[in-house]
Enzyme design. Sequence first.
Site, PDB file in Angstrom:
ATOM      1  N   SER A 150       0.846  -1.194   0.000  1.00 45.39           N
ATOM      2  CA  SER A 150       0.000   0.000   0.000  1.00 45.39           C
ATOM      3  C   SER A 150       0.880   1.241   0.000  1.00 45.39           C
ATOM      4  O   SER A 150       1.950   1.260   0.612  1.00 45.39           O
ATOM      5  CB  SER A 150      -0.878   0.000   1.249  1.00 45.39           C
ATOM      6  OG  SER A 150      -1.400   1.284   1.500  1.00 45.39           O
ATOM      7  N   SER A 151       0.399   2.296  -0.645  1.00 44.59           N
ATOM      8  CA  SER A 151       1.164   3.549  -0.680  1.00 44.59           C
ATOM      9  C   SER A 151       1.207   4.227   0.692  1.00 44.59           C
ATOM     10  O   SER A 151       1.959   5.184   0.882  1.00 44.59           O
ATOM     11  CB  SER A 151       0.599   4.507  -1.738  1.00 44.59           C
ATOM     12  OG  SER A 151      -0.749   4.810  -1.449  1.00 44.59           O
ATOM     13  N   CYS A 152       0.449   3.707   1.674  1.00 44.92           N
ATOM     14  CA  CYS A 152       0.531   4.276   3.025  1.00 44.92           C
ATOM     15  C   CYS A 152       1.863   3.901   3.698  1.00 44.92           C
ATOM     16  O   CYS A 152       2.180   4.404   4.766  1.00 44.92           O
ATOM     17  CB  CYS A 152      -0.647   3.857   3.889  1.00 44.92           C
ATOM     18  SG  CYS A 152      -0.555   2.174   4.459  1.00 44.92           S
ATOM     19  N   TYR A 187      -1.019  -0.454  10.282  1.00 48.98           N
ATOM     20  CA  TYR A 187      -1.226  -1.092   8.975  1.00 48.98           C
ATOM     21  C   TYR A 187       0.021  -0.919   8.106  1.00 48.98           C
ATOM     22  O   TYR A 187       0.493  -1.864   7.467  1.00 48.98           O
ATOM     23  CB  TYR A 187      -2.451  -0.461   8.303  1.00 48.98           C
ATOM     24  CG  TYR A 187      -2.766  -0.996   6.930  1.00 48.98           C
ATOM     25  CD1 TYR A 187      -3.360  -2.251   6.770  1.00 48.98           C
ATOM     26  CD2 TYR A 187      -2.500  -0.237   5.792  1.00 48.98           C
ATOM     27  CE1 TYR A 187      -3.660  -2.738   5.507  1.00 48.98           C
ATOM     28  CE2 TYR A 187      -2.802  -0.712   4.526  1.00 48.98           C
ATOM     29  CZ  TYR A 187      -3.377  -1.963   4.391  1.00 48.98           C
ATOM     30  OH  TYR A 187      -3.671  -2.440   3.129  1.00 48.98           O
ATOM     31  N   LYS A 241       2.651  -3.732   6.417  1.00 47.92           N
ATOM     32  CA  LYS A 241       2.922  -3.800   4.974  1.00 47.92           C
ATOM     33  C   LYS A 241       4.420  -3.652   4.673  1.00 47.92           C
ATOM     34  O   LYS A 241       4.948  -4.290   3.758  1.00 47.92           O
ATOM     35  CB  LYS A 241       2.120  -2.720   4.234  1.00 47.92           C
ATOM     36  CG  LYS A 241       0.614  -2.981   4.213  1.00 47.92           C
ATOM     37  CD  LYS A 241       0.321  -4.260   3.466  1.00 47.92           C
ATOM     38  CE  LYS A 241      -1.143  -4.602   3.397  1.00 47.92           C
ATOM     39  NZ  LYS A 241      -1.395  -5.888   2.735  1.00 47.92           N
ATOM     40  N   LEU A 275      -7.604   2.856  -4.509  1.00 45.44           N
ATOM     41  CA  LEU A 275      -8.412   2.138  -5.501  1.00 45.44           C
ATOM     42  C   LEU A 275      -9.901   2.382  -5.261  1.00 45.44           C
ATOM     43  O   LEU A 275     -10.328   2.712  -4.155  1.00 45.44           O
ATOM     44  CB  LEU A 275      -8.143   0.634  -5.420  1.00 45.44           C
ATOM     45  CG  LEU A 275      -6.695   0.179  -5.624  1.00 45.44           C
ATOM     46  CD1 LEU A 275      -6.556  -1.284  -5.237  1.00 45.44           C
ATOM     47  CD2 LEU A 275      -6.256   0.395  -7.066  1.00 45.44           C
ATOM     48  N   HIS A 286     -14.082   3.815   1.503  1.00 44.19           N
ATOM     49  CA  HIS A 286     -13.086   4.838   1.212  1.00 44.19           C
ATOM     50  C   HIS A 286     -13.768   6.012   0.492  1.00 44.19           C
ATOM     51  O   HIS A 286     -14.968   6.003   0.271  1.00 44.19           O
ATOM     52  CB  HIS A 286     -11.950   4.244   0.386  1.00 44.19           C
ATOM     53  CG  HIS A 286     -11.118   3.289   1.167  1.00 44.19           C
ATOM     54  ND1 HIS A 286     -11.130   1.927   0.947  1.00 44.19           N
ATOM     55  CD2 HIS A 286     -10.259   3.487   2.200  1.00 44.19           C
ATOM     56  CE1 HIS A 286     -10.317   1.336   1.808  1.00 44.19           C
ATOM     57  NE2 HIS A 286      -9.775   2.260   2.580  1.00 44.19           N
ATOM     58  N   LYS A 321     -23.114   9.316  -1.048  1.00 48.75           N
ATOM     59  CA  LYS A 321     -23.526  10.621  -0.505  1.00 48.75           C
ATOM     60  C   LYS A 321     -24.222  11.474  -1.576  1.00 48.75           C
ATOM     61  O   LYS A 321     -25.285  12.060  -1.334  1.00 48.75           O
ATOM     62  CB  LYS A 321     -22.258  11.329   0.004  1.00 48.75           C
ATOM     63  CG  LYS A 321     -22.465  12.633   0.736  1.00 48.75           C
ATOM     64  CD  LYS A 321     -21.095  13.076   1.288  1.00 48.75           C
ATOM     65  CE  LYS A 321     -21.084  14.470   1.818  1.00 48.75           C
ATOM     66  NZ  LYS A 321     -19.740  14.838   2.320  1.00 48.75           N
TER      67      LYS A 321
END
Length: 308
Positions: A103-105, A132, A136, A163, A176, A184
């Site tokens: 993940s880019s996190c 998290y 990763k 994504l 997300h 919404k």
Amino acid sequence: MKIFLTGGNGLVGKNILHFSKAKNYTFLHPTSKELDLKDYQAVTKYIKLHQPDFVIHAAGIVGGIHANIANPVKFLTDNIDMGKNIIMASRENNVKRFINLASSCMYPRNAENPLKEELILQGELEPTNEGYAIAKIMATRLCEYIHKEDPSFLYKTIIPCNLYGKFDKFSPEHSHMVPAVIRKVYEAKISNKSEIDIWGDGLSRREFMYAEDLADFVFYAIEHFDTMPQNINAGLGFDYTINEYYQTIASVIGYEGTFVHDLTKPTGMKQKLIDDTKLTAFGWKHSTSLKSGIEKTFDYFKKHVLHD
């Protein structure tokens, strides 16, 4: 080729299994009830029994900011256990090819954009999803170490941007940004609301790729695995403002009200954009435009979420 895919019920896993090229392979994708990835003995027994040629690790405990803040222990330990077990059991059973989906996190919160693969562990992480991210990073480094010890083990990591798409979660508490905004805006249109609020000034930039494009990249990676870099970003290489996402979604749904910015609310990181230099050199490019991706996702939402 026989491929063992973890996380077959998730957004990434389902898009892989439903992709047109999936029929060219035999996929093993046990559910968490059928195989507990937190149980090392069960995982290694499963791999020994089925002898896959390739493993793709797409399983994980995932969630938005609120879930990460409320359950940091679970996000850290469950994801570490799953990653470590699937990677080590694959090595123990001599599986030579492994794709780890990260993940880019994992990138430092203050890193300069666009985010290059070499920036992993070069600065402090975003505190809201640190657990998290650490899990990763562990799996990504473990794949590097295994390849370093024995180069015949091709254990590589794909680092996707954000994504959205078919099989996404649209519930307000678990989704997300893109699916949350689709719901919404749709509900605002149905109830004739004249205004929709946007947290912050809406100028923060985000990179969201249609999940089917990531599935396409996974199959491209399988077909060109020997030349794929050890760690590779998978994304668009460009981004949009939060306001632009709202505007595109509103135009697809046909909402004609106005947007109001709630400047008392947080905006999050100003930008999180992956560097696509290695991706471009590897020869792959996404194919779905934002408008087309939103149209397909809204279509899925109407058919499968509203009527289930």
